[in-house]
Write a protein that holds these residues in place. Structure first.
Motif, PDB file in Angstrom:
ATOM      1  N   ILE A 167       0.840  -1.204   0.000  1.00 24.11           N
ATOM      2  CA  ILE A 167       0.000   0.000   0.000  1.00 24.11           C
ATOM      3  C   ILE A 167       0.877   1.256   0.000  1.00 24.11           C
ATOM      4  N   LEU A 168       1.942   1.231   0.816  1.00 22.42           N
ATOM      5  CA  LEU A 168       2.874   2.366   0.869  1.00 22.42           C
ATOM      6  C   LEU A 168       3.505   2.606  -0.501  1.00 22.42           C
ATOM      7  N   GLN A 169       3.947   1.537  -1.143  1.00 23.90           N
ATOM      8  CA  GLN A 169       4.588   1.664  -2.449  1.00 23.90           C
ATOM      9  C   GLN A 169       3.621   2.249  -3.481  1.00 23.90           C
ATOM     10  N   GLN A 170       2.379   1.807  -3.438  1.00 24.61           N
ATOM     11  CA  GLN A 170       1.363   2.344  -4.355  1.00 24.61           C
ATOM     12  C   GLN A 170       1.077   3.812  -4.048  1.00 24.61           C
ATOM     13  N   TYR A 171       1.043   4.140  -2.769  1.00 24.63           N
ATOM     14  CA  TYR A 171       0.759   5.516  -2.360  1.00 24.63           C
ATOM     15  C   TYR A 171       1.880   6.462  -2.791  1.00 24.63           C
ATOM     16  N   ILE A 172       3.125   5.977  -2.682  1.00 22.43           N
ATOM     17  CA  ILE A 172       4.267   6.796  -3.085  1.00 22.43           C
ATOM     18  C   ILE A 172       4.151   7.169  -4.560  1.00 22.43           C
ATOM     19  N   THR A 173       3.763   6.208  -5.393  1.00 19.93           N
ATOM     20  CA  THR A 173       3.583   6.477  -6.819  1.00 19.93           C
ATOM     21  C   THR A 173       2.522   7.553  -7.030  1.00 19.93           C
ATOM     22  N   LYS A 174       1.419   7.454  -6.317  1.00 20.63           N
ATOM     23  CA  LYS A 174       0.337   8.441  -6.417  1.00 20.63           C
ATOM     24  C   LYS A 174       0.834   9.829  -6.016  1.00 20.63           C
ATOM     25  N   ILE A 175       1.555   9.896  -4.900  1.00 19.41           N
ATOM     26  CA  ILE A 175       2.071  11.180  -4.401  1.00 19.41           C
ATOM     27  C   ILE A 175       2.983  11.838  -5.435  1.00 19.41           C
ATOM     28  N   ILE A 176       3.889  11.041  -6.014  1.00 19.02           N
ATOM     29  CA  ILE A 176       4.831  11.591  -6.993  1.00 19.02           C
ATOM     30  C   ILE A 176       4.070  12.131  -8.213  1.00 19.02           C
ATOM     31  N   LYS A 177       3.083  11.386  -8.668  1.00 21.95           N
ATOM     32  CA  LYS A 177       2.290  11.857  -9.816  1.00 21.95           C
ATOM     33  C   LYS A 177       1.532  13.130  -9.481  1.00 21.95           C
ATOM     34  N   ASP A 178       0.995  13.209  -8.263  1.00 22.10           N
ATOM     35  CA  ASP A 178       0.281  14.422  -7.841  1.00 22.10           C
ATOM     36  C   ASP A 178       1.222  15.623  -7.812  1.00 22.10           C
ATOM     37  N   ILE A 179       2.443  15.401  -7.281  1.00 27.27           N
ATOM     38  CA  ILE A 179       3.435  16.484  -7.226  1.00 27.27           C
ATOM     39  C   ILE A 179       3.788  16.941  -8.641  1.00 27.27           C
ATOM     40  N   ALA A 180       3.977  15.952  -9.545  1.00 24.79           N
ATOM     41  CA  ALA A 180       4.327  16.271 -10.934  1.00 24.79           C
ATOM     42  C   ALA A 180       3.234  17.104 -11.603  1.00 24.79           C
ATOM     43  N   LYS A 181       1.986  16.721 -11.364  1.00 27.70           N
ATOM     44  CA  LYS A 181       0.864  17.460 -11.968  1.00 27.70           C
ATOM     45  C   LYS A 181       0.813  18.891 -11.437  1.00 27.70           C
ATOM     46  N   GLU A 182       1.092  19.067 -10.152  1.00 32.55           N
ATOM     47  CA  GLU A 182       1.095  20.413  -9.574  1.00 32.55           C
ATOM     48  C   GLU A 182       2.193  21.269 -10.204  1.00 32.55           C
ATOM     49  N   ILE A 183       3.369  20.666 -10.399  1.00 31.27           N
ATOM     50  CA  ILE A 183       4.486  21.398 -11.011  1.00 31.27           C
ATOM     51  C   ILE A 183       4.126  21.800 -12.440  1.00 31.27           C
ATOM     52  N   LEU A 184       3.535  20.864 -13.193  1.00 32.40           N
ATOM     53  CA  LEU A 184       3.168  21.147 -14.582  1.00 32.40           C
ATOM     54  C   LEU A 184       2.086  22.214 -14.688  1.00 32.40           C
ATOM     55  N   ARG A 185       1.312  22.361 -13.616  1.00 35.69           N
ATOM     56  CA  ARG A 185       0.287  23.418 -13.594  1.00 35.69           C
ATOM     57  C   ARG A 185       0.891  24.774 -13.206  1.00 35.69           C
ATOM     58  N   GLY A 186       2.181  24.756 -12.881  1.00 33.97           N
ATOM     59  CA  GLY A 186       2.851  26.002 -12.523  1.00 33.97           C
ATOM     60  C   GLY A 186       2.897  26.289 -11.043  1.00 33.97           C
ATOM     61  N   ARG A 187       2.460  25.340 -10.212  1.00 31.79           N
ATOM     62  CA  ARG A 187       2.486  25.564  -8.760  1.00 31.79           C
ATOM     63  C   ARG A 187       3.840  25.141  -8.210  1.00 31.79           C
ATOM     64  N   ILE A 188       4.687  26.106  -7.968  1.00 32.84           N
ATOM     65  CA  ILE A 188       6.029  25.820  -7.461  1.00 32.84           C
ATOM     66  C   ILE A 188       6.333  26.632  -6.205  1.00 32.84           C
ATOM     67  N   ASP A 189       5.286  27.093  -5.518  1.00 35.29           N
ATOM     68  CA  ASP A 189       5.493  27.855  -4.309  1.00 35.29           C
ATOM     69  C   ASP A 189       6.026  26.952  -3.181  1.00 35.29           C
ATOM     70  N   LEU A 190       6.655  27.590  -2.207  1.00 30.46           N
ATOM     71  CA  LEU A 190       7.310  26.839  -1.128  1.00 30.46           C
ATOM     72  C   LEU A 190       6.279  26.408  -0.079  1.00 30.46           C
ATOM     73  N   LYS A 191       5.323  25.614  -0.490  1.00 32.26           N
ATOM     74  CA  LYS A 191       4.320  25.074   0.425  1.00 32.26           C
ATOM     75  C   LYS A 191       4.136  23.604   0.054  1.00 32.26           C
ATOM     76  N   PRO A 192       5.049  22.778   0.530  1.00 30.26           N
ATOM     77  CA  PRO A 192       5.059  21.369   0.073  1.00 30.26           C
ATOM     78  C   PRO A 192       3.867  20.546   0.563  1.00 30.26           C
ATOM     79  N   TYR A 193       3.136  21.007   1.582  1.00 37.46           N
ATOM     80  CA  TYR A 193       2.002  20.194   2.054  1.00 37.46           C
ATOM     81  C   TYR A 193       0.977  21.074   2.712  1.00 37.46           C
TER      82      TYR A 193
END
Length: 282
Positions: free
Chosen positions: A256-282
């Motif tokens: 479950i952790l391994q699957q969740y990590i993949t989801k988190i990374i994809k979510d972070i990538a999508k945020e970056i591609l949307r231009g959200r790069i502010d210093l608020k990681p969570y």
């Protein structure tokens, strides 16, 4: 410091030295460390470490810390079924492993590059197990709250990637602290007691597979009713996982952790591609 440790184990392998022998002959460890550090100091970029008394004292302290840490690293290998498979492992186009690739829902691809300090492997009838070791110059542990928030996903990401690439089972992600240990003692304490206190401070922290067999593969001396001196684990007198002294998750939870990590990374990538790069990681 971890670069020196990496070079140390490479020299041990080149010289075909037995780890068990190094445990009882500390002088060999001292000589190898001294040779590595002195070779590094010959580098023109490191000239300042020879120029003043202050830096010379720092070099002496550095050697002592590394030697002390190596003693307990070697102990953690001698008394386990795990052996070092590689050090300074790179995930890169020119590294031992290719960059970790993921495909987003819209078809865009992302690559993750990086490096891990050490991977260990142990073989068993059930399959081969992998653990990742990260050397830290400060106290560090795995906090599942931070994992959930996407703040502590590095080691689990690499663990997942190597397990899939090599068809391995996860045994854990662990931190080994490369810090100068200071302990409070009274005049009556023995050298053996001092050594035990230091061993306790050097004990690895992190997250392991909550499986008695795999735990004992990581610490061959751990018996029923005991707490490991090497990893964050304990076993009750009935031969079950001691949940109070064990920082672990079961096999299904690791998946479950391994699957969740993949989801988190994809979510972070999508945020970056949307231009959200502010210093608020969570």
């Amino acid at each position: 410091m971890h670069e020196v440790i990496d070079m140390f184990f490479k020299r041990v392998k080149e010289q075909n030295l037995e780890l068990g022998k190094l445990m009882v002959e500390e002088e060999i460890i001292v000589n190898i460390v001294d040779s590595i550090v002195e070779d590094e100091l010959q580098n023109a970029n490191n000239y300042k470490f020879k120029e003043t008394v202050k830096y010379k004292i720092l070099v002496i302290r550095l050697k002592k810390i590394i030697v002390k840490a190596l003693k307990f690293i070697i102990e953690s290998l001698v008394y386990s079924d795990f052996s070092i498979e590689g050090t300074e492992i790179e995930f890169d186009k020119k590294g031992q492993y290719k960059p970790i690739e993921m495909v987003l829902e819209d078809g865009k691809r992302l690559e993750i590059v990086g490096k891990i300090d050490r991977i260990d492997i142990a073989k068993s009838e059930d399959g081969n197990y992998l653990r990742i070791i990260d050397y830290k110059s400060s106290a560090k542990n795995i906090d599942l709250n931070e994992v959930y928030a996407g703040l502590q996903i590095q080691l689990l990401t690499y663990l997942d990637a190597v397990c899939k690439e090599e068809d391995l089972l996860p045994a854990g992600v662990l931190y080994f602290g490369l810090i100068e240990q200071m302990i409070k003692v009274d005049k009556k304490i023995t050298e053996s007691e001092i050594e035990n206190k230091l061993r306790e401070n050097f004990k690895m922290k992190g997250l392991i597979l909550a499986d008695v067999k795999v735990i004992q593969m990581q610490d061959n001396n751990l018996a029923n009713g005991g707490t490991s001196k090497l990893i964050p684990a304990g076993i009750t007198s009935k031969g079950e996982i001691n949940k109070r002294s064990t920082s672990g998750v079961e096999s299904d939870e690791f998946k479950i952790l391994q699957q969740y990590i993949t989801k988190i990374i994809k979510d972070i990538a999508k945020e970056i591609l949307r231009g959200r790069i502010d210093l608020k990681p969570y």
